[in-house]
Write an enzyme that holds these catalytic residues in place. Structure first.
Site, PDB file in Angstrom:
ATOM      1  CE  LYS A   1     -10.281   6.788  13.242  1.00 34.25           C
ATOM      2  NZ  LYS A   1     -10.564   8.126  12.730  1.00 34.25           N
TER       3      LYS A   1
ATOM      4  N   GLY B   1       0.858  -1.198   0.000  1.00 32.17           N
ATOM      5  CA  GLY B   1       0.000   0.000   0.000  1.00 32.17           C
ATOM      6  C   GLY B   1       0.881   1.229   0.000  1.00 32.17           C
TER       7      GLY B   1
ATOM      8  CG  ASP C   1     -12.669   6.352  10.143  1.00 27.32           C
ATOM      9  OD1 ASP C   1     -11.869   5.483   9.750  1.00 27.32           O
ATOM     10  OD2 ASP C   1     -12.326   7.310  10.869  1.00 27.32           O
TER      11      ASP C   1
ATOM     12  N   GLY D   1      -5.877  14.929   2.885  1.00 29.31           N
ATOM     13  CA  GLY D   1      -5.545  13.553   3.253  1.00 29.31           C
ATOM     14  C   GLY D   1      -6.155  13.112   4.571  1.00 29.31           C
TER      15      GLY D   1
HETATM   16  N1  LIG Z   1      -5.438   9.246   5.938  1.00 29.67           N
HETATM   17  C1  LIG Z   1      -5.399   9.247   7.262  1.00 29.67           C
HETATM   18  O1  LIG Z   1      -5.360  10.285   7.923  1.00 29.67           O
HETATM   19  C2  LIG Z   1      -5.417   7.962   7.990  1.00 29.67           C
HETATM   20  C3  LIG Z   1      -5.485   6.763   7.325  1.00 29.67           C
HETATM   21  N2  LIG Z   1      -5.506   5.605   8.025  1.00 29.67           N
HETATM   22  C4  LIG Z   1      -5.574   4.363   7.288  1.00 29.67           C
HETATM   23  O2  LIG Z   1      -4.416   4.235   6.488  1.00 29.67           O
HETATM   24  C5  LIG Z   1      -4.704   3.383   5.378  1.00 29.67           C
HETATM   25  C6  LIG Z   1      -4.222   4.039   4.099  1.00 29.67           C
HETATM   26  O3  LIG Z   1      -4.916   5.254   3.927  1.00 29.67           O
HETATM   27  P1  LIG Z   1      -4.552   6.222   2.716  1.00 29.67           P
HETATM   28  O4  LIG Z   1      -3.101   6.166   2.456  1.00 29.67           O
HETATM   29  O5  LIG Z   1      -5.186   7.501   3.022  1.00 29.67           O
HETATM   30  O6  LIG Z   1      -5.323   5.511   1.513  1.00 29.67           O
HETATM   31  P2  LIG Z   1      -4.920   5.504  -0.037  1.00 29.67           P
HETATM   32  O7  LIG Z   1      -6.134   5.091  -0.781  1.00 29.67           O
HETATM   33  O8  LIG Z   1      -4.225   6.757  -0.406  1.00 29.67           O
HETATM   34  O9  LIG Z   1      -3.831   4.342  -0.098  1.00 29.67           O
HETATM   35  C7  LIG Z   1      -4.136   2.986   0.011  1.00 29.67           C
HETATM   36  C8  LIG Z   1      -3.359   2.279  -1.061  1.00 29.67           C
HETATM   37  O10 LIG Z   1      -3.513   0.882  -0.931  1.00 29.67           O
HETATM   38  C9  LIG Z   1      -3.385   0.335  -2.245  1.00 29.67           C
HETATM   39  N3  LIG Z   1      -3.953  -0.997  -2.240  1.00 29.67           N
HETATM   40  C10 LIG Z   1      -5.244  -1.360  -2.199  1.00 29.67           C
HETATM   41  N4  LIG Z   1      -5.360  -2.696  -2.205  1.00 29.67           N
HETATM   42  C11 LIG Z   1      -4.104  -3.182  -2.235  1.00 29.67           C
HETATM   43  C12 LIG Z   1      -3.548  -4.494  -2.268  1.00 29.67           C
HETATM   44  N5  LIG Z   1      -4.326  -5.559  -2.273  1.00 29.67           N
HETATM   45  N6  LIG Z   1      -2.208  -4.624  -2.281  1.00 29.67           N
HETATM   46  C13 LIG Z   1      -1.408  -3.545  -2.307  1.00 29.67           C
HETATM   47  N7  LIG Z   1      -1.872  -2.276  -2.301  1.00 29.67           N
HETATM   48  C14 LIG Z   1      -3.198  -2.100  -2.266  1.00 29.67           C
HETATM   49  C15 LIG Z   1      -4.122   1.344  -3.141  1.00 29.67           C
HETATM   50  O11 LIG Z   1      -3.583   1.583  -4.400  1.00 29.67           O
HETATM   51  P3  LIG Z   1      -3.658   0.725  -5.700  1.00 29.67           P
HETATM   52  O12 LIG Z   1      -5.025   0.067  -5.689  1.00 29.67           O
HETATM   53  O13 LIG Z   1      -3.449   1.661  -6.812  1.00 29.67           O
HETATM   54  O14 LIG Z   1      -2.535  -0.202  -5.522  1.00 29.67           O
HETATM   55  C16 LIG Z   1      -3.829   2.672  -2.447  1.00 29.67           C
HETATM   56  O15 LIG Z   1      -2.772   3.382  -3.059  1.00 29.67           O
HETATM   57  C17 LIG Z   1      -6.216   3.133   5.418  1.00 29.67           C
HETATM   58  O16 LIG Z   1      -6.463   1.881   6.006  1.00 29.67           O
HETATM   59  C18 LIG Z   1      -6.731   4.250   6.327  1.00 29.67           C
HETATM   60  O17 LIG Z   1      -7.905   3.907   7.014  1.00 29.67           O
HETATM   61  C19 LIG Z   1      -5.445   5.556   9.381  1.00 29.67           C
HETATM   62  C20 LIG Z   1      -5.348   6.695  10.105  1.00 29.67           C
HETATM   63  C21 LIG Z   1      -5.352   7.991   9.464  1.00 29.67           C
HETATM   64  N1  LIG Z   2     -10.452   9.249   7.963  1.00 29.26           N
HETATM   65  C1  LIG Z   2      -9.928   9.148   9.278  1.00 29.26           C
HETATM   66  C2  LIG Z   2      -8.459   9.046   9.212  1.00 29.26           C
HETATM   67  C3  LIG Z   2      -7.885   8.484  10.434  1.00 29.26           C
HETATM   68  O1  LIG Z   2      -8.234   7.406  10.898  1.00 29.26           O
HETATM   69  C4  LIG Z   2     -10.317  10.371  10.089  1.00 29.26           C
HETATM   70  O2  LIG Z   2     -10.783  11.322   9.479  1.00 29.26           O
HETATM   71  O3  LIG Z   2     -10.159  10.357  11.315  1.00 29.26           O
END
Ligand SMILES: NC(=O)C1=CN([C@@H]2O[C@H](COP(=O)(O)OP(=O)(O)OC[C@H]3O[C@@H](n4cnc5c(N)ncnc54)[C@H](OP(=O)(O)O)[C@@H]3O)[C@@H](O)[C@H]2O)C=CC1
Ligand SMILES: N[C@@H](CC=O)C(=O)O
Ligand code: NA
Length: 362
Positions: A230, A18, A226, A212
């Site tokens: 949590k 990811g 979400d 983001g």
């Molecule tokens: N944004 C935030 O503030 C926070 C986010 N999180 C968590 O962090 C995680 C990531 O969030 P975020 O980065 O914002 O999300 P994104 O959508 O930007 O990134 C997730 C990535 O995972 C990839 N992906 C999906 N399926 C697969 C797979 N099977 N194998 C490999 N890669 C895969 C997707 O890309 P592609 O399909 O192109 O490969 C995508 O780029 C989530 O679980 C979110 O809940 C937690 C706390 C805070």
């Molecule tokens: N989408 C979530 C990201 C962190 O978990 C939030 O807004 O709190």
């Protein structure tokens, strides 16, 4: 399994799955760890491409994206098997899941059973079926491999570690209250600030997404699911709240109120929630409901409220940006609670929580 007694310097093999918003920032922070950097990146993967080298990838902050884009694909399950083969008494292996994928989360028990540590901000495994969570616990206990998930609640804020410390030291949790969504916090801090008028609801959601803060599909934030995830994660660390098996399919223990307008409800399907094109379309369609949200905002103001609390409530005006605040009311922290507050969403603070979990392992 991490051991401390060793005569030669240990390195830790890290596989990152990811590479979206959080994943890219995590890689950047990991590559910037000051020398000697104990971590060796052995794999980077998106859903379509995988770079893998058991001896460590030759990647830099400026090169890894292009290298990955020209690499072939590898199913996550195959990568998991390759990682399992890297575990030796002399080598620790860590799988970092920066996706929001349920199928990747489903690999944790196998990885842990093989001795591969798991670190993730992905909430799916810890807030879905209890049976998966129990398999994760069981595999971790049996092999000694660890799973760490600090960023699943409050991003990098020390919420899970604080709760675990309170419970482990024998404190009794009486109540946890707070603001658990960075997106909701940002939206309401900016959309309904206690003054007449303000930006449109859809524009604020759009900015929260650009910053983001939202989940890959912002409806996951606006439905409350979400936050529900949590809270479910937190309940699973509180022994007195441990739910009993068997649980119904799709069980989530915490009901929430959805902010999705009725006219857009039909857009929220499991397939849509996993599609970035559907997320774009949803945010665009939200504009059609701006008048509805304007009315909610002005009605709240007439009642002396912002769109979440009465103006007199401390949470109504004391938070800014994507702040989360969590109040732990316990036997020891009583009558004044232990409070954790700060940015609860965004790539930098989420990746920091993931990287700090990695440091906890070593
Ligand atoms: N944004 C935030 O503030 C926070 C986010 N999180 C968590 O962090 C995680 C990531 O969030 P975020 O980065 O914002 O999300 P994104 O959508 O930007 O990134 C997730 C990535 O995972 C990839 N992906 C999906 N399926 C697969 C797979 N099977 N194998 C490999 N890669 C895969 C997707 O890309 P592609 O399909 O192109 O490969 C995508 O780029 C989530 O679980 C979110 O809940 C937690 C706390 C805070
Ligand atoms: N989408 C979530 C990201 C962190 O978990 C939030 O807004 O709190
Ligand atoms: Na956290």
């Amino acid at each position: 399994m991490i051991t401390t007694a060793s005569t030669s310097p240990r390195t830790v093999a890290v596989a990152v799955t990811g590479v979206g918003l959080v994943g890219s920032e995590f890689i950047s922070q990991l590559l910037s760890v000051s020398r000697p950097n104990p971590f060796r990146i052995v794999a980077l993967s998106s859903s379509k491409h995988t770079l893998f080298s058991p001896d460590g990838l030759d990647v830099s902050t400026s090169s890894w994206k292009d290298q990955l884009a020209s690499a072939p694909g590898k199913p996550a399950a195959d990568l998991a098997s390759e990682l399992a083969r890297l575990v030796t008494p002399a080598q620790d292996v860590v799988f970092v899941d920066n996706t929001s994928s349920e199928s990747v989360a489903g690999l944790y028990p196998t990885l842990l059973a093989a001795g591969v540590n798991v670190i993730t901000p992905n909430k799916k495994a810890f807030s879905g079926e209890l049976s998966l969570f129990e398999k994760i616990l069981g595999a971790s206990v049996e092999s000694g491999a660890k799973y760490l998930n600090e960023s699943t609640v409050g991003a990098g804020l020390p919420i899970i570690s604080t709760l675990k410390d309170l419970v482990a030291t024998g404190d009794k949790i009486k109540k946890i209250e707070g603001v658990f969504s960075g997106t909701m916090s940002y939206i309401f801090n900016n959309f309904s600030s206690g003054k007449e008028g303000g930006p449109s609801f859809s524009s604020v959601v759009k900015i929260a997404r650009e910053k983001g803060y939202t989940e890959p599909h912002p409806a996951d934030d606006l439905t409350g699911s979400d936050v529900s995830r949590k809270l479910t994660i937190l309940t699973r660390y509180i022994p007195s709240l441990k739910p009993k098996l068997p649980l119904p399919a799709g069980y989530l223990s915490v009901p929430t109120t959805s902010l999705i307008p009725a006219t857009l409800q039909s857009l929220i399907t499991p397939e849509a929630l996993a599609s970035s094109a559907a997320a774009d379309a949803f945010v665009h369609r939200l504009e059609g409901s701006d008048a509805e949200f304007d009315k909610m905002r002005s009605d709240a103001l007439k009642d002396g409220s912002v769109l979440r609390y009465p103006l007199s409530h401390p949470f109504a005006t004391s938070l800014g940006g994507s702040d989360n605040i969590v109040l732990f009311h316990t036997e020891r922290y009583s009558p004044r609670p232990l409070i954790v507050q700060g940015a609860g969403a965004g790539a930098a603070v989420t990746a920091m929580g993931v990287l700090s979990d990695l440091f906890k392992l070593v």
